[in-house]
Design a protein around this motif. Structure first.
Motif, short mmCIF file in Angstrom:
data_model
loop_
_atom_site.label_atom_id
_atom_site.label_comp_id
_atom_site.label_asym_id
_atom_site.label_seq_id
_atom_site.Cartn_x
_atom_site.Cartn_y
_atom_site.Cartn_z
N SER A 1 0.81 -1.35 -0.02
CA SER A 1 0.00 -0.22 -0.17
C SER A 1 0.88 1.52 -0.19
CB SER A 1 -0.79 -0.11 1.31
OG SER A 1 -0.06 0.01 2.57
N VAL B 1 2.84 4.17 -1.39
CA VAL B 1 3.36 4.79 -2.88
C VAL B 1 4.96 4.90 -3.08
CG1 VAL B 1 3.16 6.88 -4.31
CG2 VAL B 1 1.08 5.97 -2.99
N ASP B 2 5.65 5.29 -2.08
CA ASP B 2 7.00 5.41 -2.18
C ASP B 2 7.59 4.17 -2.60
OD1 ASP B 2 6.80 8.07 -1.75
OD2 ASP B 2 6.85 7.98 0.41
N ASP C 1 -9.01 5.89 -2.93
CA ASP C 1 -9.41 6.94 -3.76
C ASP C 1 -8.20 7.34 -4.83
OD1 ASP C 1 -7.48 8.19 -2.29
OD2 ASP C 1 -8.70 9.68 -1.44
N GLU C 2 -7.21 6.61 -4.80
CA GLU C 2 -5.91 7.22 -5.65
C GLU C 2 -6.21 6.52 -7.12
OE1 GLU C 2 -1.94 6.67 -4.18
OE2 GLU C 2 -2.34 7.17 -2.23
N TYR D 1 1.56 1.82 -7.73
CA TYR D 1 0.64 1.48 -6.59
C TYR D 1 -0.77 1.56 -7.13
CZ TYR D 1 -2.51 2.01 -2.65
OH TYR D 1 -3.71 1.93 -1.89
N CYS E 1 -11.41 4.41 -0.30
CA CYS E 1 -11.17 5.17 1.11
C CYS E 1 -10.31 6.17 0.64
CB CYS E 1 -11.21 4.32 2.23
SG CYS E 1 -9.54 3.84 2.39
N ASN F 1 -7.23 8.78 2.75
CA ASN F 1 -5.76 8.63 3.44
C ASN F 1 -6.68 8.04 5.18
OD1 ASN F 1 -4.84 9.83 1.41
ND2 ASN F 1 -2.96 9.78 2.58
N GLU G 1 5.68 4.43 8.13
CA GLU G 1 6.03 4.84 6.78
C GLU G 1 5.39 6.00 6.22
OE1 GLU G 1 6.01 1.04 4.27
OE2 GLU G 1 3.92 1.17 4.55
N LYS G 2 4.17 5.91 6.57
CA LYS G 2 2.99 6.78 6.28
C LYS G 2 3.13 8.14 6.86
CE LYS G 2 1.38 3.51 3.81
NZ LYS G 2 0.17 2.49 3.65
N LEU G 3 2.54 9.10 6.26
CA LEU G 3 2.94 10.41 6.77
C LEU G 3 2.61 10.73 8.10
CD1 LEU G 3 3.54 13.69 5.90
CD2 LEU G 3 1.35 14.10 5.89
N TYR H 1 7.37 16.70 1.73
CA TYR H 1 7.88 16.52 0.00
C TYR H 1 7.51 17.94 -0.30
CZ TYR H 1 8.05 11.36 0.89
OH TYR H 1 8.48 10.04 1.19
N GLN I 1 0.24 19.69 -1.03
CA GLN I 1 -0.46 18.55 -1.50
C GLN I 1 -1.75 18.24 -0.39
OE1 GLN I 1 2.62 18.06 -0.85
NE2 GLN I 1 3.53 18.16 -2.71
N ARG J 1 -4.85 15.92 0.96
CA ARG J 1 -5.49 14.62 1.16
C ARG J 1 -6.67 14.82 2.01
NH1 ARG J 1 -2.36 14.06 -2.32
NH2 ARG J 1 -0.56 12.45 -2.57
N TRP K 1 -8.59 13.22 4.98
CA TRP K 1 -8.25 12.11 6.27
C TRP K 1 -9.39 11.66 6.94
CZ3 TRP K 1 -3.07 10.85 6.48
CH2 TRP K 1 -2.23 11.52 5.59
O1 DAU Z 1 -5.60 8.09 -0.56
C1 DAU Z 1 -5.59 6.64 -0.03
C2 DAU Z 1 -3.89 6.36 0.10
O2 DAU Z 1 -3.43 6.93 1.26
C3 DAU Z 1 -4.00 4.92 0.33
O3 DAU Z 1 -4.49 4.08 -0.72
C4 DAU Z 1 -2.43 4.59 0.24
O4 DAU Z 1 -2.28 2.93 0.61
C5 DAU Z 1 -1.78 5.17 1.26
O5 DAU Z 1 -0.54 5.04 1.64
C6 DAU Z 1 -2.12 6.70 1.41
O6 DAU Z 1 -1.19 7.46 0.26
P1 DAU Z 1 -0.53 8.54 0.13
O7 DAU Z 1 0.53 8.50 -0.54
O8 DAU Z 1 -1.32 9.90 0.13
O9 DAU Z 1 0.14 8.55 1.85
P2 DAU Z 1 1.20 8.78 2.46
O10 DAU Z 1 1.14 8.85 3.95
O11 DAU Z 1 2.63 8.19 1.75
O12 DAU Z 1 1.44 10.51 2.15
C7 DAU Z 1 0.59 11.43 2.26
C8 DAU Z 1 1.10 12.82 1.85
O13 DAU Z 1 2.26 13.17 2.71
C9 DAU Z 1 1.50 12.63 0.54
O14 DAU Z 1 1.27 13.87 -0.43
C10 DAU Z 1 2.84 12.46 0.69
C11 DAU Z 1 3.26 13.41 1.81
N1 DAU Z 1 4.60 12.83 2.61
C12 DAU Z 1 4.55 11.55 2.79
C13 DAU Z 1 5.82 11.17 3.58
C14 DAU Z 1 5.65 9.52 3.94
C15 DAU Z 1 5.52 13.82 2.91
O15 DAU Z 1 5.43 14.90 2.60
N2 DAU Z 1 6.62 13.32 3.45
C16 DAU Z 1 6.68 11.97 3.94
O16 DAU Z 1 7.79 11.40 4.52
#
Ligand code: DAU
Length: 330
Positions: A49, A51-52, A99-100, A124, A151, A153, A162-164, A181, A186, A188, A190
């Motif tokens: 799940s 993305v990175d 939702d991605e 992903y 769904c 985030n 590993e997630k934000l 990043y 960006q 999302r 929640w």
């Molecule tokens: O939208 C639903 C999705 O949400 C799920 O399908 C995915 O499995 C889940 O991982 C999540 O995807 P995101 O890529 O949105 O989640 P993530 O927590 O990796 O990142 C959330 C946002 O924060 C995204 O815009 C990238 C940013 N980010 C993430 C990380 C890990 C950062 O700025 N710094 C970070 O270190």
């Protein structure tokens, strides 16, 4: 997938719970589990799940999310086909998606509805999109009674760092940089994890076979606001020893490749048709989440194993090369 048996500790004594470690792509195991337990529903949460990770190595995502879902569908179809009467009528296969798969929105675009076009942008989301299509096809072709949820985030207790949100909490407490990043703008939507669970339960009991339901928290926020909120809560609940604010640790880093700008869910269908609404606002959910991480340092220490450290070293090797927001976004 970063499965963690410790997350199931509260179920060890529950006689309704059986844990089997296996691969979603292992057809023989799936067939024997279905035959043994005769379930009235199968819920597919199994996915790679992050993305990175899919950017560094897409192969596992293809195997688990596409081939794995295909194998599961095949075994479930065989099982469901031989059911009779009520058992066959009430059986459901619920597929948990994201939702991605709908792609990225501009700031003013309307939110994602269930009829949005698929435009997955990362390995992903492309793998999840492919699995959604297989699920849809098994309904159309074989009549398998499927339900699909998309769904936004999730966040909450037991979230792998590993997630934000969990990454920001554990890094803040460890005195490490908080890697944001690009420009951090960006967006999302929640959703507190328990609200996601209650939505799935509701879809399972009342959803119409073959239908798709979007699940969201009505909480659209830019990433930098999320990080600042986490920092402010930590300042309040466990202030830094040196009297500084946790937000001093925010470090803008190079953007994610192909980073989607905005996701936003329109959750009105599930609300109007099934009467589901999230119970938490972002403010109540994020406070509970930060409190949970503060109350569970052992859990945090255990998940930060060698494999976790290997991942963060690989992904955040550039954390020492922090950049200004405008350079990070370039
Ligand atoms: O939208 C639903 C999705 O949400 C799920 O399908 C995915 O499995 C889940 O991982 C999540 O995807 P995101 O890529 O949105 O989640 P993530 O927590 O990796 O990142 C959330 C946002 O924060 C995204 O815009 C990238 C940013 N980010 C993430 C990380 C890990 C950062 O700025 N710094 C970070 O270190």
């Amino acid at each position: 997938m970063r499965g963690n048996l410790e997350n199931l500790a509260s179920l060890h004594a529950d006689k309704h719970h059986v844990f089997v470690k296996g691969d979603i792509g292992d057809s023989g195991l799936l067939a024997s589990l279905l035959a043994t337990h005769q379930p009235r529903a199968v819920l597919n949460f199994a996915a790679e799940s992050h993305v990175d990770r899919s950017i560094h190595g897409p192969e596992d995502f293809i195997q688990t999310n596409i081939v794995g879902t295909f194998r599961l569908l095949e075994e479930v179809r065989a099982y469901w086909s031989q059911l009779e009467g009520d058992a066959k009528q009430v059986f459901r296969f619920l597929h948990v998606s994201t939702d991605e798969v709908y792609g990225s929105l501009g700031k003013e675009d309307p939110t994602f509805t269930e009829t949005n076009r698929y435009e997955p942008n990362s390995p992903y989301s492309a793998s999840k999109a492919a699995s959604d299509h297989l699920v849809r096809a098994y309904h159309h072709t074989y009549g398998l009674p499927v339900l699909t949820t998309h769904c936004s985030n999730n966040y909450g207790p037991y979230h792998f760092p590993e997630k934000l949100i969990p990454l920001m909490i554990v890094n803040a407490l460890a005195g490490k940089p908080l890697p944001v990043y690009g420009d951090g703008q960006q967006i999302r939507d929640w959703l507190y994890v328990k609200d996601h669970c209650s939505a799935i339960r509701r879809v399972l009991e009342a959803g119409k076979a073959g239908e798709v339901y979007n699940v969201g928290g009505w909480n659209e926020k830019p990433n930098i606001d999320i990080v600042n909120t986490v920092c402010a809560l930590l300042d309040e609940l466990q202030p830094r020893g040196d009297g500084q604010h946790y937000r001093e640790q925010i470090t803008y880093v190079k953007d994610r490749l192909g980073h989607d700008r905005r996701y936003a869910i329109d959750a009105s269908k599930i609300e109007h048709e099934l009467g589901w609404k999230p119970a938490e606002t972002f403010e109540t959910g994020i406070r509970k989440t930060v409190q949970w991480y503060l109350a569970n340092p052992e859990w945090v220490a255990h998940v930060q194993s060698g494999a976790y450290r290997e991942w963060t070293n690989k992904q955040y090797a550039y954390e020492h090369k922090s950049v200004k927001p405008q350079e990070a976004a370039a």
